[in-house]
Design a protein around this motif. Sequence first.
Motif, mmCIF file in Angstrom:
data_model
loop_
_atom_site.group_PDB
_atom_site.id
_atom_site.type_symbol
_atom_site.label_atom_id
_atom_site.label_comp_id
_atom_site.label_asym_id
_atom_site.label_seq_id
_atom_site.Cartn_x
_atom_site.Cartn_y
_atom_site.Cartn_z
ATOM 1 N N ARG A 51 -4.494 6.453 1.706
ATOM 2 C CA ARG A 51 -4.192 5.578 0.803
ATOM 3 C C ARG A 51 -4.458 5.939 -0.806
ATOM 4 N N SER B 236 0.950 -1.126 0.148
ATOM 5 C CA SER B 236 -0.233 -0.014 -0.021
ATOM 6 C C SER B 236 0.779 1.165 -0.064
ATOM 7 N N SER C 256 -3.481 0.224 -3.501
ATOM 8 C CA SER C 256 -3.158 -1.049 -2.680
ATOM 9 C C SER C 256 -3.112 -2.195 -3.615
#
Length: 234
Positions: free
Chosen positions: A102, A90, A105
Amino acid sequence: MPRRLLVLAAFVLFAASSHGQKAEMPAEKNACPANAPFLSADALKKAGVEFPVFKRYCYADKSGSHALVLGEKQDTPFSGELLSSAIQASLFKVGSDGALTRQWSIRDFAGKADAGINFRSKLVELADLDADGLIEPILVYRFFAPDDEGGFSSSDFSGGIKIITFHQGRKVAIHAITGQLDGERRTTANANFFALPKPARQYLVRKMAGMYSARQFGFDNSYGFMPQEERGAR
């Protein structure tokens, strides 16, 4: 200064210095600061990291500060090597307050015919593939074939390997299978690889050629290490 802010400030200084480095570098040189609070077990769990953390890399580019986290399930032990049935990677953007956002990922899994899978950390890189001031992490992980004695083969001409990167939000995937015979070796890539700028494609091809020369993996060199277009989605 509170410990949280002190460690965060250290990360900012570290990342700022890495921003001035060469456009490509082994990720090992960019290990995150020890005990960084924004990468604590609780913070990573909340951010969606489920597997035991194998490596953490920190860097900065013109878009900000980032942390790349590699996780391995580490549930397939062998003598001298700990393999996994699954891995996860990630990339997070690190905010000024230490918050993790994020960016992308991935997960992958060992196949039924594989002894296991793991990241090849010495081959992971942080590179600006097209000189636009944005770093593209390059992931490398290996699929190991079982041997005849209940273990696995570490020969560079057995098993498979994947090279993964993201360019402008699009996943670029190279998948190679090797073998002792020329006809057993095959390297394919998804459509996003062929859509990369030419310098980026050339960089990844040179990386494969270098791995072949260093006996790190036996790629198919029939087309000058250039992958062939994969058939169907992978």
